[in-house]
Write an enzyme that holds these catalytic residues in place. Structure first.
Site, PDB file in Angstrom:
ATOM      1  N   GLU A  59     -25.106 -10.390   3.517  1.00  0.00           N
ATOM      2  CA  GLU A  59     -24.387  -9.140   3.283  1.00  0.00           C
ATOM      3  C   GLU A  59     -24.521  -8.183   4.463  1.00  0.00           C
ATOM      4  OE1 GLU A  59     -25.141 -11.174  -0.474  1.00  0.00           O
ATOM      5  OE2 GLU A  59     -26.470 -10.573   1.149  1.00  0.00           O
ATOM      6  N   PRO A 267     -33.562 -23.386   8.141  1.00  0.00           N
ATOM      7  CA  PRO A 267     -33.755 -23.012   6.735  1.00  0.00           C
ATOM      8  C   PRO A 267     -33.330 -21.572   6.487  1.00  0.00           C
ATOM      9  CG  PRO A 267     -35.696 -24.137   7.607  1.00  0.00           C
ATOM     10  CD  PRO A 267     -34.815 -23.814   8.781  1.00  0.00           C
ATOM     11  N   ARG A 268     -32.801 -21.317   5.306  1.00  0.00           N
ATOM     12  CA  ARG A 268     -32.296 -19.986   4.965  1.00  0.00           C
ATOM     13  C   ARG A 268     -33.430 -18.958   4.863  1.00  0.00           C
ATOM     14  NH1 ARG A 268     -27.616 -16.959   5.046  1.00  0.00           N
ATOM     15  NH2 ARG A 268     -27.604 -15.442   3.369  1.00  0.00           N
ATOM     16  N   GLY A 309     -31.436 -14.739  12.540  1.00  0.00           N
ATOM     17  CA  GLY A 309     -30.393 -14.103  13.341  1.00  0.00           C
ATOM     18  C   GLY A 309     -30.097 -14.779  14.663  1.00  0.00           C
ATOM     19  N   GLU A 310     -30.429 -16.074  14.794  1.00  0.00           N
ATOM     20  CA  GLU A 310     -30.222 -16.754  16.080  1.00  0.00           C
ATOM     21  C   GLU A 310     -29.330 -17.986  15.955  1.00  0.00           C
ATOM     22  OE1 GLU A 310     -33.718 -17.484  18.333  1.00  0.00           O
ATOM     23  OE2 GLU A 310     -34.608 -15.520  17.927  1.00  0.00           O
ATOM     24  N   ASN A 334     -22.160 -18.743   4.838  1.00  0.00           N
ATOM     25  CA  ASN A 334     -21.050 -18.291   5.681  1.00  0.00           C
ATOM     26  C   ASN A 334     -20.488 -19.413   6.564  1.00  0.00           C
ATOM     27  OD1 ASN A 334     -19.237 -16.837   7.141  1.00  0.00           O
ATOM     28  ND2 ASN A 334     -20.697 -15.402   8.005  1.00  0.00           N
ATOM     29  N   LEU A 336     -17.844 -19.016   8.253  1.00  0.00           N
ATOM     30  CA  LEU A 336     -17.081 -18.375   9.324  1.00  0.00           C
ATOM     31  C   LEU A 336     -17.808 -18.367  10.656  1.00  0.00           C
ATOM     32  CD1 LEU A 336     -15.649 -15.353   7.333  1.00  0.00           C
ATOM     33  CD2 LEU A 336     -14.507 -17.497   7.925  1.00  0.00           C
ATOM     34  N   GLU A 337     -19.148 -18.380  10.620  1.00  0.00           N
ATOM     35  CA  GLU A 337     -19.885 -18.355  11.884  1.00  0.00           C
ATOM     36  C   GLU A 337     -19.573 -19.578  12.743  1.00  0.00           C
ATOM     37  OE1 GLU A 337     -23.916 -17.689  10.647  1.00  0.00           O
ATOM     38  OE2 GLU A 337     -23.718 -15.517  10.812  1.00  0.00           O
TER      39      GLU A 337
END
Length: 421
Positions: A59, A267-268, A309-310, A334, A336-337
């Site tokens: 989000e 991993p998330r 974030g990488e 996502n 879209l990335e």
């Protein structure tokens, strides 16, 4: 109904706190700043702030272009960003540093909500995607704070979850000034929940407006040079428990055809970083990690991206991307990335969180679905051996991504109107 809901919240809060403590055993950031979850924090000394709430990493990433548009168009307005998870908090710091005030959203308890609103004093509340907290919504209406739900999505599963509290949820949605829905399907589901049709506008998905790092492609090329430009490489991004083992087993299958192939796995949740690394080693892989090795070498068969974030440069560097949360009933993450970086996409059967985007990508030919974990290895093998198909899929994925942009501009128009009123 509201009194019963509030009583239930008070009764369940100790259990929620215990769950936080348990999660903190693996990820210590859950033990920090817990007082904020009850509205106890140092007031930033602002008045008339613009407040954006984004639950976690996904989000926050969706809200990034909107927050930057707010900073551009309202440079004198203090910005407050709330999250629920430490990973979401870390992402806010990475993206915005000290340019926004970040605090955890309090639990939906009347005293905590009241204390939170008294400290941040917003003139506009913007909720990203789906967070319906009745006490918070009623408190905003009582204080005359316009409330928006933007990038609003509602899966069939979430709709069923809200239905037992139908009358309360309907009343809470009556406190909302505007709902900017991702799709016609989401808009229809919000109407089923009781939202007024006049308040709902289909604006599209803000994630299509996410900034694509200008140097992501260059960084991806540099990564490929590091591990060997001609090596087949695929990535499994945002994986969950129940997915990492099938991904690793799929890579064993890939290695039978390409012994030098590389798997990148992200991993998330940070608490799974070490578990995934140990699982890969136990299966006999030569393993590297982002925290220790920084980049994969020619010797690594599996590389664990144990950092938040990488993902973007690694998506850019990969021949194809499997997007996690889709082999297990999480609902997918996502797509879209990788699409934004012209990387072909693989997903599992569970993609209800990104239902329309994923379906569009599949129908146009930029993505492919596997029906289960046992098909993943074969699908990866087939795509890796068909380079022209991979290139076509990547090109189509980028075209779909580019064609859907513009949601943030539409949402900003709605925000401008609300603030002028």
């Amino acid at each position: 109904m509201r009194y019963l809901y509030t009583l239930a919240m008070y009764l369940v809060t100790p259990i929620i706190v215990l769950r936080l403590l348990a999660r903190g055993v693996r990820y210590r950031d859950y033990h920090k700043r817990w007082r904020e979850r009850f509205g106890f924090f140092q007031a930033p000394g602002v008045n008339g702030s613009l407040w954006v709430h984004a639950v976690s990493v996904g989000e926050v990433n969706a809200a990034e272009p909107l927050i930057k548009a707010l900073q551009r168009d309202y440079p004198n307005a203090p910005l407050v960003v709330t999250t629920v998870t430490p990973t979401g908090s870390e992402r806010v710091r990475q993206l915005f540093g000290d340019s926004v005030f970040h605090v955890y959203l309090p639990y939906d308890l009347p005293f905590a909500v009241k204390r939170f609103l008294r400290r941040v004093r917003p003139r506009l509340a913007v909720i990203v995607e789906t967070e319906i907290w009745p006490n918070l919504y009623f408190a905003c209406r009582k204080r005359g704070i316009p409330l928006m739900i933007v990038n609003a999505r509602l899966s069939e599963r979430s709709l069923r979850g809200y239905k037992p509290m139908g009358s309360l949820v309907s009343r809470a949605l009556g406190c909302v000034s505007q709902i900017a829905a991702q799709s016609r399907t989401d808009a229809a589901r919000y109407r089923v929940l009781g939202a007024s049709a006049e308040k709902i506008v289909v604006t599209g998905n803000m994630k299509f407006d996410m900034p694509v790092p200008y140097d992501a492609g260059l960084k991806g090329e540099e990564l490929r040079q590091q591990w060997g430009h001609l090596r087949p490489a695929w990535i499994a991004g945002s994986t969950h428990e129940g997915e990492e083992l099938p991904v690793l087993e799929a890579h064993l299958e890939v290695l039978t055809r390409w012994p030098d192939a590389l798997l990148l796995i992200a991993p998330r949740h940070p608490e799974r970083f070490k578990l995934v690394e140990n699982s890969a080693r136990s299966l006999g892989f030569t393993v590297g990690t982002r925290s220790v090795d920084r980049v994969p070498s020619s010797a690594h068969q599996v590389f664990v991206i144990d950092a938040m974030g990488e993902l973007m440069p690694f998506y850019a560097a990969s021949d194809l991307a499997f997007v996690g949360g889709s082999l297990v009933p999480i609902g997918g993450h996502n797509v879209l990335e990788p699409a934004a970086l012209s990387t072909p996409v693989l997903v599992g059967p569970h993609t209800f969180n990104f239902e329309e985007i994923t379906l569009t990508l599949i129908q146009e030919g930029g993505a492919m679905r596997v029906d289960g974990a046992e098909e993943l290895g074969t699908a990866v093998l087939n795509l890796l051996r068909d380079k022209p198909r991979c290139e076509r899929m990547g090109m189509v994925a980028r075209i779909v991504f580019d064609s859907e942009r513009g949601a943030v501009k539409r949402v900003m128009g709605m925000i401008d109107n609300l603030l002028q009123e």
